[in-house]
Scaffold this active site. Structure first.
Site, PDB file in Angstrom:
ATOM      1  CG  ASN A  30      -1.712   1.215   1.437  1.00 29.89           C
ATOM      2  OD1 ASN A  30      -1.794   2.053   0.540  1.00 29.89           O
ATOM      3  ND2 ASN A  30      -2.324   1.345   2.606  1.00 29.89           N
ATOM      4  CD1 TRP A  31       3.389   0.941  -2.797  1.00 30.54           C
ATOM      5  CD2 TRP A  31       3.300   1.948  -4.793  1.00 30.54           C
ATOM      6  NE1 TRP A  31       3.994   0.104  -3.708  1.00 30.54           N
ATOM      7  CE2 TRP A  31       3.950   0.700  -4.945  1.00 30.54           C
ATOM      8  CE3 TRP A  31       3.119   2.753  -5.922  1.00 30.54           C
ATOM      9  CZ2 TRP A  31       4.423   0.251  -6.176  1.00 30.54           C
ATOM     10  CZ3 TRP A  31       3.598   2.302  -7.146  1.00 30.54           C
ATOM     11  CH2 TRP A  31       4.250   1.070  -7.274  1.00 30.54           C
ATOM     12  CE  LYS A  32      -0.169   3.250   4.754  1.00 30.93           C
ATOM     13  NZ  LYS A  32      -0.096   3.353   6.203  1.00 30.93           N
ATOM     14  CG  HIS A  41      -6.008   1.647   5.091  1.00 26.85           C
ATOM     15  ND1 HIS A  41      -5.534   2.681   5.866  1.00 26.85           N
ATOM     16  CD2 HIS A  41      -5.010   0.744   4.990  1.00 26.85           C
ATOM     17  CE1 HIS A  41      -4.278   2.406   6.214  1.00 26.85           C
ATOM     18  NE2 HIS A  41      -3.936   1.242   5.691  1.00 26.85           N
ATOM     19  CD  GLU A  90      -3.009   5.370   6.735  1.00 27.27           C
ATOM     20  OE1 GLU A  90      -2.970   5.377   5.491  1.00 27.27           O
ATOM     21  OE2 GLU A  90      -2.130   4.819   7.438  1.00 27.27           O
ATOM     22  CD  GLU A 113      -3.670  -2.622   7.498  1.00 30.64           C
ATOM     23  OE1 GLU A 113      -2.489  -2.693   7.125  1.00 30.64           O
ATOM     24  OE2 GLU A 113      -4.450  -1.755   7.104  1.00 30.64           O
ATOM     25  N   GLY A 123       2.226   2.333  10.713  1.00 24.79           N
ATOM     26  CA  GLY A 123       3.140   3.450  10.501  1.00 24.79           C
ATOM     27  C   GLY A 123       3.895   3.879  11.752  1.00 24.79           C
ATOM     28  CB  SER A 133       5.112  -1.638  11.985  1.00 20.25           C
ATOM     29  OG  SER A 133       4.686  -0.305  12.227  1.00 20.25           O
ATOM     30  N   GLY A 161       2.782  -1.075   4.362  1.00 19.62           N
ATOM     31  CA  GLY A 161       2.808   0.333   3.983  1.00 19.62           C
ATOM     32  C   GLY A 161       4.233   0.784   3.724  1.00 19.62           C
ATOM     33  N   GLY A 162       4.863   1.359   4.750  1.00 17.65           N
ATOM     34  CA  GLY A 162       6.199   1.944   4.623  1.00 17.65           C
ATOM     35  C   GLY A 162       7.212   1.062   3.915  1.00 17.65           C
TER      36      GLY A 162
HETATM   37  P1  PGA Z   1       2.718   0.350   7.665  1.00 20.98           P
HETATM   38  O1  PGA Z   1       1.257   0.513   7.010  1.00 20.98           O
HETATM   39  O2  PGA Z   1       3.290  -0.941   7.135  1.00 20.98           O
HETATM   40  O3  PGA Z   1       3.487   1.559   7.242  1.00 20.98           O
HETATM   41  O4  PGA Z   1       2.508   0.274   9.141  1.00 20.98           O
HETATM   42  C1  PGA Z   1       0.384  -0.585   6.865  1.00 20.98           C
HETATM   43  C2  PGA Z   1      -0.915  -0.173   6.235  1.00 20.98           C
HETATM   44  O5  PGA Z   1      -1.384   0.953   6.492  1.00 20.98           O
HETATM   45  O6  PGA Z   1      -1.525  -0.926   5.462  1.00 20.98           O
END
Ligand code: PGA
Length: 251
Positions: free
Chosen positions: A9-11, A95, A97, A167, A173, A213, A234-235
Site C-alpha cells: 500500500n503506497w498510500k 483502511h 486511514e 491492522e 506506521g 509495521s 505500507g512503509g
Molecule cells: P505500515 O502501514 O506498514 O506503514 O505500518 C500498513 C498499512 O497501512 O496498510
C-alpha cells in the site's frame, strides 16, 4: 490450503516516475515467485501506468479506496467501475486511514465492499482496534462490531472470495508491530467469527492479512502463525528490496 497474499500500500507517496520504477523492480524481482500472490496499491493517478508496467506479469493491481456510487455528481470521487476499467483486481476497503482521517464509518465501508464486488473485483476489507480499545480490553468487541457492520449483506460465496486485513491502528506506521502472538490471537478470533457466521468451509478459505509495521525483519515470524495468510505493507513497500524480501518470506 490458503495461498499467501502480500499487498504493498503506497498510500499518498511516490511520483509517476518513481511509481513506475518501483512497480518494474517488484515485477522483476518477483518473477520466480509462484506460490504467493502479490498486489500493488499505487495512488489513483498512477494506476494506468503501473498497470502497463505490470501487464503480463503475476503482480496484480489494486486501488486504495473507491466511492460506493457507480457514477454521478461526486466531485473528486472514483468509482469501482472506473478502477476495474483500468485493470484493478483488488481494492482496499475501510483502511484505518480512511476510517480515522476521512471519517468513513461502517455504513460507508459496507457500501464500498458491495461496490467493489459488483464491479467484479476483490475487496481487501480492513479492520482493527485502536490503542485505547486494546488497553481497555475491547479488542474482540471492536473487531466483531466491524465485521458485523462491514459485512452486512455479504453471502458465503462473496465472503470466500474476499480478503481480510487485520491492522491494529496502533501498529500502522508506528514501527510498533503487534507481536506474532498478539496478531495470531486476533486472526484466530476472526476465523472463529467467520466459522460462526458462515460455517467452517468459508472460514477455512478466507485469507486474513496482518498489517501494521510489517518489515523484512519481522515478516517471517508473523507468517509462521497458523491464521496469518499474508501481509498488508505500507512503509516497507516503498523500497523494492524490503518489499520483495517480504514477498519472499520464510516461515
Ligand atoms: P505500515 O502501514 O506498514 O506503514 O505500518 C500498513 C498499512 O497501512 O496498510
Amino acid at each position: 490450503m490458503r495461498t499467501p497474499i502480500i499487498g504493498g500500500n503506497w498510500k499518498m507517496h511516490t511520483r509517476l516516475e518513481e511509481a513506475v520504477q518501483l512497480a518494474g523492480e517488484v515485477r522483476r524481482l518477483t518473477e520466480q515467485v509462484r506460490d504467493v500472490e502479490t498486489v500493488l496499491f499505487p495512488p489513483f493517478p498512477f494506476l494506468t501506468e503501473v498497470a502497463r508496467k505490470l501487464a503480463g506479469s503475476r503482480v496484480q493491481l489494486g486501488a486504495q479506496h473507491c466511492h460506493a456510487q457507480e457514477k454521478g455528481a461526486f466531485t473528486g470521487a472514483v468509482s469501482a467501475g472506473m478502477l476495474a476499467s483500468v485493470g484493478c483486481s483488488h481494492v482496499l476497503v475501510g483502511h484505518s486511514e480512511r476510517r480515522h482521517v476521512f471519517g468513513d464509518d461502517d455504513t460507508v465501508v459496507n457500501a464500498g465492499l458491495h461496490a467493489v464486488m459488483a464491479a467484479g473485483m476483490t475487496p481487501v476489507f480492513c479492520i482493527g482496534e485502536t490503542q485505547s480499545e486494546r488497553r481497555s480490553g475491547a479488542t474482540s468487541a471492536r473487531i466483531s462490531e466491524q465485521l458485523t457492520r462491514g459485512l452486512l449483506g455479504v453471502d458465503g460465496d462473496q465472503m470466500s472470495a474476499m480478503v481480510l486485513a487485520y491492522e491494529p491502528v496502533w501498529a500502522i506506521g508506528t514501527g510498533d508491530t503487534a507481536t506474532p502472538g498478539q496478531a495470531q490471537d486476533v486472526h484466530a478470533f476472526i476465523r472463529e467469527w467467520l466459522d460462526h457466521q458462515y460455517g467452517e468451509s468459508v472460514a477455512n478459505v478466507v485469507r486474513i492479512q496482518y498489517g501494521g509495521s510489517v518489515k523484512a525483519d519481522n515478516v517471517d515470524a508473523l507468517m509462521g502463525c497458523r491464521d496469518i495468510d499474508g501481509a498488508l505493507v505500507g512503509g516497507a513497500s516503498l523500497k523494492p528490496e524490503s518489499f520483495v524480501r517480504i514477498v519472499k518470506f520464510d516461515s
